[in-house]
Enzyme design. Structure first.
Site, short mmCIF file in Angstrom:
data_model
loop_
_atom_site.label_atom_id
_atom_site.label_comp_id
_atom_site.label_asym_id
_atom_site.label_seq_id
_atom_site.Cartn_x
_atom_site.Cartn_y
_atom_site.Cartn_z
CE LYS A 21 -2.74 -2.42 11.18
NZ LYS A 21 -1.96 -1.32 10.56
CG ASP A 48 12.53 0.10 14.49
OD1 ASP A 48 11.32 -0.15 14.40
OD2 ASP A 48 13.26 -0.36 15.40
CE1 TYR A 58 -2.61 -6.14 10.92
CE2 TYR A 58 -4.90 -6.86 10.78
CZ TYR A 58 -3.83 -6.16 10.26
OH TYR A 58 -3.98 -5.46 9.08
NE ARG A 64 5.83 11.66 20.57
CZ ARG A 64 6.14 10.71 21.47
NH1 ARG A 64 5.43 10.57 22.58
NH2 ARG A 64 7.16 9.89 21.23
CB ILE A 109 -0.94 0.00 1.22
CG1 ILE A 109 -1.94 -1.16 1.13
CG2 ILE A 109 -1.70 1.32 1.32
CD1 ILE A 109 -2.76 -1.35 2.39
#
Length: 246
Positions: A173, A66, A169, A132, A18
């Site tokens: 999410k 990372d 997961y 942030r 994506i």
């Protein structure tokens, strides 16, 4: 056509899937600069070549990143501002999945601590650190160069489906979507919009693990629309792509 012309964007997880599809579409629509952060450098050269072919006027700046390291993310965003002078939009796409249907019921007994922490460090902590740092940069830049700015965080339709599996997961999410909606109310007064895209799973890897799939380009079109001026009235949304909300 969604307007992203002459703007600077940061994309985590941007070297494949994506993320790469989003980069290609942004270049096609006239983005000035794409700052790509990805833990894997394997596909970066191919992405640079693809962008050059699509739009030679779009600059590509690839960094091994990372997202689970707040200091790594902060330095990446600072470098973008130092090098290019602004940040108009960001798409936080970096994430890791869990295989569905691979464990015996009750599957919660096989949800080990290490896997839980690893998934959360990327899928939720990484979104916090990236958002942030991006808000900080956008707020500072907008004081001298005001304008509409946009952050898109990618969650998943799995966050709404309440599957008796892939707990880390789905929960991470869901946290991403909730976090983004809260942030949207916080930053809107500063001319920054935040939205979530929750796609059905994408690519062959996920298909083999039991998910139905859609194309990365399908998700990229929604992300680019949210990054563009065409979606200016939209903030705090969670848009599902490829599947209905359960």
């Amino acid at each position: 056509m969604a307007s992203v012309s002459s703007k600077i964007f940061a994309i985590t997880g941007g070297a494949s899937g994506i993320g790469a599809a989003t980069c290609r579409l942004l270049a096609k629509r006239g983005a000035a600069t794409l700052c790509v952060g990805d833990l894997c450098s394997e596909n970066m050269k191919q992405l640079e070549n693809d962008i050059k072919e699509i739009n030679p006027n779009t600059k590509v700046h690839c960094t091994v990143l990372d997202v689970s390291s707040s200091s790594n993310v902060d330095e990446w965003i600072k470098d973008i501002i130092t090098t290019f002078g602004d940040l108009h939009g960001a798409a936080n796409i970096a994430g890791i999945a869990q295989g569905a249907g691979l464990r015996q019921a009750p599957t919660i007994l096989e949800e080990d601590d290490q896997q839980w922490k690893k998934v959360f460090q990327v899928n939720l902590d990484g979104v916090l650190y990236s958002t942030r740092a991006q808000v900080r940069a956008m707020k500072e830049s907008s004081s001298t160069n005001p304008g509409d700015r946009s952050i898109v965080n990618v969650a998943s339709i799995a966050s709404m489906s309440h599957m008796p599996d892939v707990f880390a997961y789905g929960t991470s999410k869901a946290g991403c979507a909730y976090f983004t909606t809260c942030v949207s109310q916080d930053v809107m007064p500063f001319g920054i919009r935040a939205n979530t895209v929750s796609p059905e799973e994408v690519e062959e890897t996920y298909k083999k693990e039991g998910f139905s799939v859609i194309e990365a380009d399908d998700v990229a079109r929604t992300i680019v629309w949210l990054l563009s001026e065409d979606s200016r009235p939209v903030f705090g949304a969670n848009i599902n792509v490829g599947a209905c909300m359960p």
